[in-house]
Design a protein around this motif. Structure first.
Motif, PDB file in Angstrom:
ATOM      1  N   GLU A 135       0.161 -15.203  -1.031  1.00  0.00           N
ATOM      2  CA  GLU A 135       0.664 -14.761   0.033  1.00  0.00           C
ATOM      3  C   GLU A 135       0.097 -12.723   0.149  1.00  0.00           C
ATOM      4  OE1 GLU A 135       5.261 -14.724   0.526  1.00  0.00           O
ATOM      5  OE2 GLU A 135       4.631 -17.139   1.110  1.00  0.00           O
ATOM      6  N   GLN A 136      -0.511 -12.767  -0.848  1.00  0.00           N
ATOM      7  CA  GLN A 136      -1.045 -11.242  -1.397  1.00  0.00           C
ATOM      8  C   GLN A 136      -2.350 -11.303  -1.413  1.00  0.00           C
ATOM      9  OE1 GLN A 136       0.930  -7.997  -0.450  1.00  0.00           O
ATOM     10  NE2 GLN A 136       2.189  -9.417   0.227  1.00  0.00           N
ATOM     11  N   LEU A 137      -3.145 -10.162  -1.776  1.00  0.00           N
ATOM     12  CA  LEU A 137      -4.014  -9.727  -2.500  1.00  0.00           C
ATOM     13  C   LEU A 137      -4.090  -9.857  -3.730  1.00  0.00           C
ATOM     14  CD1 LEU A 137      -6.496  -9.142   0.479  1.00  0.00           C
ATOM     15  CD2 LEU A 137      -6.533 -11.354  -0.093  1.00  0.00           C
ATOM     16  N   CYS A 138      -2.911  -8.676  -3.516  1.00  0.00           N
ATOM     17  CA  CYS A 138      -3.183  -7.830  -5.174  1.00  0.00           C
ATOM     18  C   CYS A 138      -1.778  -7.748  -5.113  1.00  0.00           C
ATOM     19  CB  CYS A 138      -4.369  -6.568  -5.504  1.00  0.00           C
ATOM     20  SG  CYS A 138      -4.070  -5.831  -4.429  1.00  0.00           S
ATOM     21  N   CYS A 139      -0.961  -7.184  -6.269  1.00  0.00           N
ATOM     22  CA  CYS A 139       0.580  -6.285  -6.094  1.00  0.00           C
ATOM     23  C   CYS A 139       0.451  -4.888  -5.525  1.00  0.00           C
ATOM     24  CB  CYS A 139       0.993  -6.477  -7.702  1.00  0.00           C
ATOM     25  SG  CYS A 139       0.680  -6.286  -8.821  1.00  0.00           S
ATOM     26  N   LYS A 140       1.182  -4.298  -6.172  1.00  0.00           N
ATOM     27  CA  LYS A 140       1.024  -3.099  -5.821  1.00  0.00           C
ATOM     28  C   LYS A 140       0.689  -1.622  -6.908  1.00  0.00           C
ATOM     29  CE  LYS A 140       6.099  -2.788  -6.900  1.00  0.00           C
ATOM     30  NZ  LYS A 140       7.280  -2.487  -6.346  1.00  0.00           N
ATOM     31  N   HIS A 141       0.855  -3.028  -7.975  1.00  0.00           N
ATOM     32  CA  HIS A 141       0.558  -1.561  -9.351  1.00  0.00           C
ATOM     33  C   HIS A 141      -1.436  -1.697  -9.127  1.00  0.00           C
ATOM     34  CE1 HIS A 141       4.769  -3.592 -10.463  1.00  0.00           C
ATOM     35  NE2 HIS A 141       4.581  -2.219 -10.497  1.00  0.00           N
ATOM     36  N   GLN A 142      -1.909  -2.780  -9.125  1.00  0.00           N
ATOM     37  CA  GLN A 142      -2.897  -3.101  -8.862  1.00  0.00           C
ATOM     38  C   GLN A 142      -3.551  -2.485  -7.703  1.00  0.00           C
ATOM     39  OE1 GLN A 142      -3.022  -7.819  -8.464  1.00  0.00           O
ATOM     40  NE2 GLN A 142      -4.743  -7.787  -9.259  1.00  0.00           N
ATOM     41  N   LEU A 143      -3.185  -2.010  -6.656  1.00  0.00           N
ATOM     42  CA  LEU A 143      -3.317  -1.102  -5.709  1.00  0.00           C
ATOM     43  C   LEU A 143      -3.471   0.465  -6.186  1.00  0.00           C
ATOM     44  CD1 LEU A 143      -1.628  -2.181  -2.108  1.00  0.00           C
ATOM     45  CD2 LEU A 143      -3.793  -2.312  -2.610  1.00  0.00           C
ATOM     46  N   ALA A 144      -2.018   0.112  -6.831  1.00  0.00           N
ATOM     47  CA  ALA A 144      -2.018   2.330  -7.327  1.00  0.00           C
ATOM     48  C   ALA A 144      -3.176   1.878  -8.250  1.00  0.00           C
ATOM     49  CB  ALA A 144      -0.670   2.497  -8.221  1.00  0.00           C
ATOM     50  N   ALA A 145      -3.593   0.934  -9.450  1.00  0.00           N
ATOM     51  CA  ALA A 145      -4.707   1.653  -9.826  1.00  0.00           C
ATOM     52  C   ALA A 145      -5.561   1.972  -9.009  1.00  0.00           C
ATOM     53  CB  ALA A 145      -4.179   0.334 -10.885  1.00  0.00           C
ATOM     54  N   LEU A 178       0.667  -0.598  -0.048  1.00  0.00           N
ATOM     55  CA  LEU A 178      -0.007  -0.016   0.349  1.00  0.00           C
ATOM     56  C   LEU A 178       0.901   1.615   0.162  1.00  0.00           C
ATOM     57  CD1 LEU A 178      -2.921   1.025   0.165  1.00  0.00           C
ATOM     58  CD2 LEU A 178      -2.636   1.574   2.901  1.00  0.00           C
ATOM     59  N   GLN A 179       1.393   0.922   0.528  1.00  0.00           N
ATOM     60  CA  GLN A 179       2.760   2.278   0.832  1.00  0.00           C
ATOM     61  C   GLN A 179       3.515   2.902  -0.507  1.00  0.00           C
ATOM     62  OE1 GLN A 179       4.827   0.614   3.866  1.00  0.00           O
ATOM     63  NE2 GLN A 179       4.167   2.903   5.318  1.00  0.00           N
ATOM     64  N   LYS A 180       4.006   1.464  -1.132  1.00  0.00           N
ATOM     65  CA  LYS A 180       4.555   2.247  -2.695  1.00  0.00           C
ATOM     66  C   LYS A 180       3.362   2.208  -3.587  1.00  0.00           C
ATOM     67  CE  LYS A 180       7.897  -1.786  -2.015  1.00  0.00           C
ATOM     68  NZ  LYS A 180       8.607  -2.600  -1.172  1.00  0.00           N
ATOM     69  N   ALA A 181       2.253   1.724  -3.762  1.00  0.00           N
ATOM     70  CA  ALA A 181       1.102   2.044  -4.651  1.00  0.00           C
ATOM     71  C   ALA A 181       0.816   3.349  -3.859  1.00  0.00           C
ATOM     72  CB  ALA A 181      -0.109   1.139  -4.398  1.00  0.00           C
ATOM     73  N   ALA A 182       0.770   3.791  -2.811  1.00  0.00           N
ATOM     74  CA  ALA A 182       0.400   5.333  -2.658  1.00  0.00           C
ATOM     75  C   ALA A 182       1.304   6.076  -3.090  1.00  0.00           C
ATOM     76  CB  ALA A 182       0.441   5.281  -0.943  1.00  0.00           C
ATOM     77  N   LYS A 183       2.579   6.005  -3.469  1.00  0.00           N
ATOM     78  CA  LYS A 183       4.107   6.582  -3.922  1.00  0.00           C
ATOM     79  C   LYS A 183       3.576   6.872  -5.421  1.00  0.00           C
ATOM     80  CE  LYS A 183       9.133   6.838  -3.857  1.00  0.00           C
ATOM     81  NZ  LYS A 183      10.568   6.165  -3.579  1.00  0.00           N
ATOM     82  N   MET A 184       3.443   5.520  -5.501  1.00  0.00           N
ATOM     83  CA  MET A 184       3.477   5.664  -7.453  1.00  0.00           C
ATOM     84  C   MET A 184       1.968   6.450  -7.757  1.00  0.00           C
ATOM     85  SD  MET A 184       3.605   0.865  -8.770  1.00  0.00           S
ATOM     86  CE  MET A 184       3.635   0.901  -7.878  1.00  0.00           C
ATOM     87  N   VAL A 185       1.160   6.943  -7.148  1.00  0.00           N
ATOM     88  CA  VAL A 185       0.113   7.103  -6.769  1.00  0.00           C
ATOM     89  C   VAL A 185       0.221   9.199  -6.935  1.00  0.00           C
ATOM     90  CG1 VAL A 185      -2.892   8.507  -6.819  1.00  0.00           C
ATOM     91  CG2 VAL A 185      -1.563   5.951  -6.382  1.00  0.00           C
ATOM     92  N   ASP A 186       1.159   9.074  -6.033  1.00  0.00           N
ATOM     93  CA  ASP A 186       1.487  10.301  -5.574  1.00  0.00           C
ATOM     94  C   ASP A 186       2.474  11.318  -6.588  1.00  0.00           C
ATOM     95  OD1 ASP A 186       0.429  10.677  -3.297  1.00  0.00           O
ATOM     96  OD2 ASP A 186       2.425  11.035  -1.831  1.00  0.00           O
ATOM     97  N   GLN A 187       2.977   9.647  -7.126  1.00  0.00           N
ATOM     98  CA  GLN A 187       4.055  10.289  -8.590  1.00  0.00           C
ATOM     99  C   GLN A 187       3.857  10.287  -9.503  1.00  0.00           C
ATOM    100  OE1 GLN A 187       7.390   7.639  -8.132  1.00  0.00           O
ATOM    101  NE2 GLN A 187       8.783   8.920  -6.558  1.00  0.00           N
TER     102      GLN A 187
END
Length: 139
Positions: free
Chosen positions: A103-113, A44-53
Motif C-alpha cells: 500500500e505504500q512505496l516506503c515507510c516514514k523512516h525511509q522518507l525521513a532518511a 511525508l508530513q511525519k518524515a518532515a517532522k522527524m527531519v525537523d526534530q
C-alpha cells in the motif's frame, strides 16, 4: 498507494527525479513537497517532522564509506530503526504496509532518511567498518 507494478514503478521514477533535484540544490520547494505529498501522503508530513526534530543519523563506516541510516521513531519509546531509504527499514510499517500489503512505496523512516540525506541535514556518525558490520548483523 496500491496498484500494478507499472503504477508503482512510474511513481518511484517521479519520486527519484524529485529527490535528485532536492539533492542538487540542498533545498526543497513547495512544488516538490506537493508532488512528494501526492506520492507519499501522510508519511511525508511525519518524515518532515522527524527531519525537523533532527531524528536522522547517517552512520558511516571507515574506511569503506558504506553507510546506513538510523531514524528515531515518533513513539514515546523513541525506538531507533536502521534503514536504507530505497530498500529496507526495520519498522513494523515497512513489513506490513510496504512489503506485505504493497500500500505504500516506503515507510516514514525511509522518507525521513531520504529527505534528511537530500537536504544534507542529517548528523553523520563515523564508526570503524567492523562496528558498522556488527550493527548491520543485527538487522
Amino acid at each position: 498507494m496500491s496498484g500494478s507494478g507499472g503504477s508503482s514503478s512510474s511513481s518511484k521514477e517521479v519520486a527519484n527525479s524529485i529527490w535528485e533535484e532536492i539533492e542538487s540544490a540542498h533545498t526543497v520547494t513547495d512544488h516538490q513537497l506537493s508532488v512528494l505529498h501526492f506520492l507519499f501522503g501522510k508519511n511525508l508530513q511525519k518524515a518532515a517532522k522527524m527531519v525537523d526534530q533532527r531524528c536522522v543519523k547517517k552512520i558511516a563506516g571507515e574506511p569503506s564509506g558504506r553507510f546506513v541510516f538510523q531514524v528515531v521513531g515518533e513513539s514515546r519509546r523513541k525506538e531507533e530503526y536502521l534503514c536504507f531509504p530505497e530498500h529496507y527499514c526495520g519498522c513494523y510499517s515497512f513489513f506490513y504496509d510496504v512489503v506485505n500489503r504493497g500500500e505504500q512505496l516506503c515507510c516514514k523512516h525511509q522518507l525521513a532518511a531520504r529527505l534528511a540525506s537530500s537536504l544534507g541535514s542529517c548528523e553523520v556518525v563515523n564508526v570503524p567498518d567492523d562496528q558498522l558490520a556488527l550493527l548491520l548483523s543485527n538487522l
